[in-house]
Write a protein that holds these residues in place. Structure first.
Motif, mmCIF file in Angstrom:
data_model
loop_
_atom_site.group_PDB
_atom_site.id
_atom_site.type_symbol
_atom_site.label_atom_id
_atom_site.label_comp_id
_atom_site.label_asym_id
_atom_site.label_seq_id
_atom_site.Cartn_x
_atom_site.Cartn_y
_atom_site.Cartn_z
ATOM 1 N N MET A 1 0.918 -1.300 0.216
ATOM 2 C CA MET A 1 0.091 -0.222 -0.118
ATOM 3 C C MET A 1 1.155 1.195 -0.152
ATOM 4 S SD MET A 1 -1.404 -0.441 3.825
ATOM 5 C CE MET A 1 -0.085 -0.409 5.253
ATOM 6 N N HIS A 2 0.309 2.254 -0.830
ATOM 7 C CA HIS A 2 1.018 3.718 -0.262
ATOM 8 C C HIS A 2 0.348 4.748 0.222
ATOM 9 C CE1 HIS A 2 2.588 2.121 -5.168
ATOM 10 N NE2 HIS A 2 1.062 2.200 -4.884
ATOM 11 N N VAL A 3 1.199 4.714 1.402
ATOM 12 C CA VAL A 3 1.148 5.395 2.692
ATOM 13 C C VAL A 3 0.531 7.102 2.571
ATOM 14 C CG1 VAL A 3 1.508 6.243 4.694
ATOM 15 C CG2 VAL A 3 2.164 3.869 4.302
ATOM 16 N N LEU A 4 -0.192 7.893 2.648
ATOM 17 C CA LEU A 4 0.291 8.987 2.280
ATOM 18 C C LEU A 4 0.502 10.128 3.429
ATOM 19 C CD1 LEU A 4 -3.548 9.431 -0.117
ATOM 20 C CD2 LEU A 4 -1.054 8.582 -1.163
ATOM 21 N N LEU A 5 0.668 9.553 4.730
ATOM 22 C CA LEU A 5 -0.047 10.300 5.330
ATOM 23 C C LEU A 5 -0.384 9.340 6.924
ATOM 24 C CD1 LEU A 5 -0.146 13.158 6.803
ATOM 25 C CD2 LEU A 5 -2.506 13.072 7.239
ATOM 26 N N SER A 6 0.482 9.588 8.193
ATOM 27 C CA SER A 6 0.932 8.749 8.866
ATOM 28 C C SER A 6 1.758 9.236 10.044
ATOM 29 C CB SER A 6 1.756 7.387 9.294
ATOM 30 O OG SER A 6 2.600 7.254 8.511
ATOM 31 N N GLY A 7 0.917 9.058 11.706
ATOM 32 C CA GLY A 7 1.637 9.146 13.100
ATOM 33 C C GLY A 7 1.104 8.890 13.780
ATOM 34 N N ILE A 8 2.315 9.092 14.800
ATOM 35 C CA ILE A 8 1.532 9.330 16.416
ATOM 36 C C ILE A 8 0.546 9.571 16.490
ATOM 37 C CG2 ILE A 8 2.202 8.498 19.108
ATOM 38 C CD1 ILE A 8 5.346 8.461 17.670
ATOM 39 N N VAL A 9 -0.876 8.510 17.225
ATOM 40 C CA VAL A 9 -1.931 9.203 17.345
ATOM 41 C C VAL A 9 -1.945 9.038 19.366
ATOM 42 C CG1 VAL A 9 -3.680 10.083 15.777
ATOM 43 C CG2 VAL A 9 -3.377 7.696 16.734
ATOM 44 N N GLY A 10 -3.286 9.045 20.035
ATOM 45 C CA GLY A 10 -3.579 9.231 20.816
ATOM 46 C C GLY A 10 -3.002 9.375 22.414
ATOM 47 N N SER A 11 -2.693 8.522 23.650
ATOM 48 C CA SER A 11 -2.364 9.922 24.920
ATOM 49 C C SER A 11 -1.012 9.989 24.597
ATOM 50 C CB SER A 11 -2.086 8.105 25.577
ATOM 51 O OG SER A 11 -3.127 7.780 25.888
ATOM 52 N N THR A 12 0.170 9.780 23.909
ATOM 53 C CA THR A 12 1.411 10.416 23.401
ATOM 54 C C THR A 12 0.737 11.213 23.227
ATOM 55 O OG1 THR A 12 2.240 8.253 23.258
ATOM 56 C CG2 THR A 12 3.523 9.764 22.468
ATOM 57 N N ALA A 13 0.583 11.388 21.806
ATOM 58 C CA ALA A 13 -0.321 12.868 21.331
ATOM 59 C C ALA A 13 -1.265 13.710 22.151
ATOM 60 C CB ALA A 13 -1.114 12.234 20.193
ATOM 61 N N TYR A 14 -1.866 13.239 23.060
ATOM 62 C CA TYR A 14 -2.624 14.335 23.803
ATOM 63 C C TYR A 14 -2.069 14.807 24.895
ATOM 64 C CZ TYR A 14 -6.509 10.986 21.719
ATOM 65 O OH TYR A 14 -7.505 10.444 20.936
ATOM 66 N N GLY A 15 -1.444 14.089 25.626
ATOM 67 C CA GLY A 15 0.133 14.331 26.996
ATOM 68 C C GLY A 15 -0.676 14.196 27.533
ATOM 69 N N LEU A 16 -1.058 12.710 27.405
ATOM 70 C CA LEU A 16 -1.592 11.698 28.751
ATOM 71 C C LEU A 16 -0.903 10.439 28.727
ATOM 72 C CD1 LEU A 16 -4.890 12.640 28.352
ATOM 73 C CD2 LEU A 16 -3.969 13.715 29.620
ATOM 74 N N ALA A 17 0.613 10.164 27.896
ATOM 75 C CA ALA A 17 1.232 9.207 28.218
ATOM 76 C C ALA A 17 1.226 8.909 29.455
ATOM 77 C CB ALA A 17 1.668 8.792 26.757
ATOM 78 N N GLY A 18 1.337 7.511 29.697
ATOM 79 C CA GLY A 18 2.538 7.201 31.412
ATOM 80 C C GLY A 18 3.175 5.985 30.528
ATOM 81 N N PRO A 19 3.722 5.255 32.270
ATOM 82 C CA PRO A 19 4.370 4.566 31.461
ATOM 83 C C PRO A 19 4.543 2.963 30.864
ATOM 84 C CG PRO A 19 4.920 5.562 33.765
ATOM 85 C CD PRO A 19 3.396 6.367 33.425
ATOM 86 N N ASP A 20 3.010 2.777 31.195
ATOM 87 C CA ASP A 20 2.305 1.827 30.413
ATOM 88 C C ASP A 20 1.934 2.130 29.628
ATOM 89 O OD1 ASP A 20 3.479 0.274 32.450
ATOM 90 O OD2 ASP A 20 2.207 0.355 33.923
ATOM 91 N N SER A 21 1.738 3.081 28.615
ATOM 92 C CA SER A 21 0.852 3.204 27.493
ATOM 93 C C SER A 21 1.470 3.032 26.205
ATOM 94 C CB SER A 21 0.631 4.795 27.765
ATOM 95 O OG SER A 21 0.298 5.366 28.461
ATOM 96 N N ASP A 22 0.626 2.575 25.410
ATOM 97 C CA ASP A 22 0.779 1.742 23.983
ATOM 98 C C ASP A 22 1.023 3.542 23.233
ATOM 99 O OD1 ASP A 22 0.994 -0.970 25.192
ATOM 100 O OD2 ASP A 22 -1.456 -0.919 24.210
ATOM 101 N N VAL A 23 2.362 2.863 22.253
ATOM 102 C CA VAL A 23 2.058 4.106 21.488
ATOM 103 C C VAL A 23 1.280 3.555 20.065
ATOM 104 C CG1 VAL A 23 3.684 5.624 19.393
ATOM 105 C CG2 VAL A 23 4.485 4.378 21.985
ATOM 106 N N ASP A 24 0.316 3.581 19.959
ATOM 107 C CA ASP A 24 -0.592 3.871 18.416
ATOM 108 C C ASP A 24 -0.834 5.081 17.880
ATOM 109 O OD1 ASP A 24 -2.998 2.851 20.645
ATOM 110 O OD2 ASP A 24 -3.220 4.472 21.139
ATOM 111 N N ARG A 25 -0.275 4.189 16.491
ATOM 112 C CA ARG A 25 0.268 4.438 14.971
ATOM 113 C C ARG A 25 -1.401 4.811 14.443
ATOM 114 N NH1 ARG A 25 4.919 3.020 16.841
ATOM 115 N NH2 ARG A 25 6.729 4.471 16.080
ATOM 116 N N LEU A 26 -1.257 5.653 13.190
ATOM 117 C CA LEU A 26 -2.769 5.635 12.067
ATOM 118 C C LEU A 26 -2.537 6.828 11.203
ATOM 119 C CD1 LEU A 26 -6.084 6.060 12.127
ATOM 120 C CD2 LEU A 26 -5.788 9.035 12.941
ATOM 121 N N GLY A 27 -2.673 5.811 10.347
ATOM 122 C CA GLY A 27 -2.404 6.848 8.733
ATOM 123 C C GLY A 27 -3.432 6.083 7.006
ATOM 124 N N VAL A 28 -3.016 6.736 6.768
ATOM 125 C CA VAL A 28 -4.125 7.134 6.227
ATOM 126 C C VAL A 28 -3.095 6.891 4.289
ATOM 127 C CG1 VAL A 28 -3.936 9.890 4.730
ATOM 128 C CG2 VAL A 28 -5.877 7.668 3.707
#
Length: 226
Positions: free
Chosen positions: A1-28
């Motif tokens: 697939m041809h990725v047009l846009l992707s980035g880190i979303v979720g708690s990391t993006a909001y500034g709410l991530a803790g030590p056990d938080s997953d790193v979520d990625r979203l893309g189109v």
């Protein structure tokens, strides 16, 4: 697939991530245009875990964004440093991000989703549950407040703020609700429902589907020979 846009979303993006938080990625991504010429269309979404990542094909992404989907929409509003892939057509998507906005879809998506989440919180009782459940409830509650705050700002300013100004406020709210103060969440929901009902929105009645359609057609043209 041809990725047009992707980035880190979720708690990391909001500034709410803790030590056990997953790193979520979203893309189109864009499937080769020829794949749409046969009996079987390509997959609309590709989801993986470890790492957690969700990629939507361009048509599905645009359709979800036109309905105000909060999770999908935030990809177009990330801080620059959180993007991992930016194809020119991904930059073009960011350039028309306000075209996907409309008053009713934004209100229904953010406040409606928050209301559904609150009902789940309400059904959990008075906070007398295990430490693990309390931890999940705290996370659930802080994202409930986040949805309301982000949605209302988007509704009144046409701008989606991803990075929260005061993350501790959201953490404190989550802890209080998880400790059993369901009334705090109930009052917050009532307050934001009143705000949405009485505020003047800057958003149009309908999204600019013409702009979304033009972007999607440019994607199909770009990958016609792929």
């Amino acid at each position: 697939m041809h990725v047009l846009l992707s980035g880190i979303v979720g708690s990391t993006a909001y500034g709410l991530a803790g030590p056990d938080s997953d790193v979520d990625r979203l893309g189109v991504f864009a499937a080769p245009t020829v794949r749409f010429h046969g009996l079987t269309f390509p997959s609309e979404s590709v989801v993986s875990t470890k790492p957690d990542a969700t990629f939507h094909e361009a048509r599905k992404y645009a359709s979800l964004a036109l309905r105000g989907n909060p999770t999908v929409s935030e990809l177009m509003w990330l801080p620059t440093e959180l993007y991992e892939t930016r194809h020119p057509l991904g930059d073009a998507l960011i350039g028309i991000r306000t075209s996907f906005l409309a008053a009713r879809p934004v209100r229904d998506a953010y406040l409606g989703y928050a209301t559904q989440q609150f009902k789940r919180l309400e059904s959990r009782g008075d906070g007398s549950f295990s430490a693990d459940t309390r931890k999940r409830t705290s996370k659930h509650a802080r994202h409930l407040l986040r949805l309301c705050a982000q949605g209302f700002e988007l509704y009144t300013t046409a701008h989606l703020r991803i990075r929260l100004d005061d993350p501790q406020r959201f953490r404190d709210f989550g802890e209080r609700v998880a400790a059993g103060d369901i009334d705090l969440a109930r009052r917050m929901m009532a307050d934001y429902e009143h705000r949405f009902d009485t505020a003047t929105t800057v958003l149009p009645d309908e999204p600019d589907r013409t702009a979304a359609e033009a972007w999607l057609r440019s994607v199909r043209a770009a990958f016609y020979d792929a």
